[in-house]
Design a protein around this motif. Sequence first.
Motif, short mmCIF file in Angstrom:
data_model
loop_
_atom_site.label_atom_id
_atom_site.label_comp_id
_atom_site.label_asym_id
_atom_site.label_seq_id
_atom_site.Cartn_x
_atom_site.Cartn_y
_atom_site.Cartn_z
N ASN A 92 0.82 -1.21 0.00
CA ASN A 92 0.00 0.00 0.00
C ASN A 92 0.86 1.26 0.00
O ASN A 92 1.99 1.26 0.49
CB ASN A 92 -0.92 0.02 1.22
CG ASN A 92 -1.96 -1.08 1.17
OD1 ASN A 92 -2.38 -1.50 0.10
ND2 ASN A 92 -2.38 -1.54 2.34
N GLU A 93 0.28 2.32 -0.56
CA GLU A 93 0.97 3.60 -0.54
C GLU A 93 1.25 4.03 0.91
O GLU A 93 0.50 3.70 1.82
CB GLU A 93 0.13 4.67 -1.24
CG GLU A 93 -0.03 4.43 -2.74
CD GLU A 93 -0.80 5.55 -3.41
OE1 GLU A 93 -1.18 6.50 -2.70
OE2 GLU A 93 -1.02 5.47 -4.62
N SER A 95 3.53 2.96 2.77
CA SER A 95 4.15 1.91 3.58
C SER A 95 5.61 2.26 3.85
O SER A 95 6.27 2.92 3.05
CB SER A 95 4.07 0.57 2.87
OG SER A 95 2.74 0.11 2.77
N ASP A 159 5.96 -1.67 7.86
CA ASP A 159 5.03 -2.51 7.11
C ASP A 159 5.71 -3.73 6.51
O ASP A 159 5.06 -4.76 6.28
CB ASP A 159 4.38 -1.70 6.00
CG ASP A 159 3.58 -0.53 6.55
OD1 ASP A 159 2.46 -0.77 7.02
OD2 ASP A 159 4.09 0.61 6.51
#
Length: 324
Positions: A92-93, A95, A159
């Motif tokens: 995901n953006e 991260s 992440d």
Amino acid sequence: MINSLKFLVCPECKSELRQNTSKEIECIKCKNRYVVKDEIPILLPSDLEEFKALEAEYHDHEAHHYGEINMINSYYVTFYHQKYLNIINLLNEKSVVLEVGSGDGNDANHITNSELTIIQSDISFQMVRLAKKNKKANSKIIYVVSDAETIPCKDNSLDAIMIVGALHHLPSPINFFKEARRALCANGIIIIGFEPNSWPYFTIYPCIRFLKKILRLDRYIKSQHSGVSVGDQETEGFSYSDFKLFLNESNLKLEKLERIWFLFGFIHTVLSIINSKLPKNRSIDLPVRLQKVIIFIDDLILSIPIIKNFCWHWTLVVKKIDGE
């Protein structure tokens, strides 16, 4: 530098850091001070053990030979590297990804997700400096010198963690996994790439050393490099049961395991020995078309029960499960 400190903490007490000068940062709790060189914070514990100091010294010396020593640009290497890089690119953006033992930054340069924040770390300052110099990726990259067993990141802040070809350089892999779990957020992942299987260390490599001694090859052919690191000298690789132990001890879940190389294990060993004796501009490699054929054959061989356990390398994806 100040912006990067929001992602980093003191490696010993895990408290926040503040910048005193352009050459020094300090822990706000334990007051430990850390040197900054070329805008790269050196966040190593004060009592760094000799094994790790020797690893850092070796990789400082060999930093500019890293690519040729490991043949990282060969198709049969990049083919498998791209598989786990695809996992990173799909995160995901926003991260935050920590790369442990980042070497010269080659993997980070192939990460195309420009929204990621990547913390590139290595115990060798020269390696980190080379990675910074070699930067090609669009991602936001923070550079730090650190020890894999004392990760300088906050609890539940990462992440993903990526460690490629470096786990066997650690004196205590379990300590790394426990530290990684602490720093990962819920459902965060660890990618362990290109770690050596144990069986060649008890069969192939002793035979090679015996032949070199009997034939006295080192007497006539001198390597272009300074030998191998203490980690490579002392490692015995990892079996599947070793990884099960590490994950059980650190309460992590195995998501995926890939077995890498069979024929290419033998081929890579021979090519590495040959290329270690040659100047950089004369290193040899197989034609790409032939490499693709051997990869196809290797994948078939490694689908056979029992034989598949004789892969030369492992790549794993493990996860920190929420609530566990």
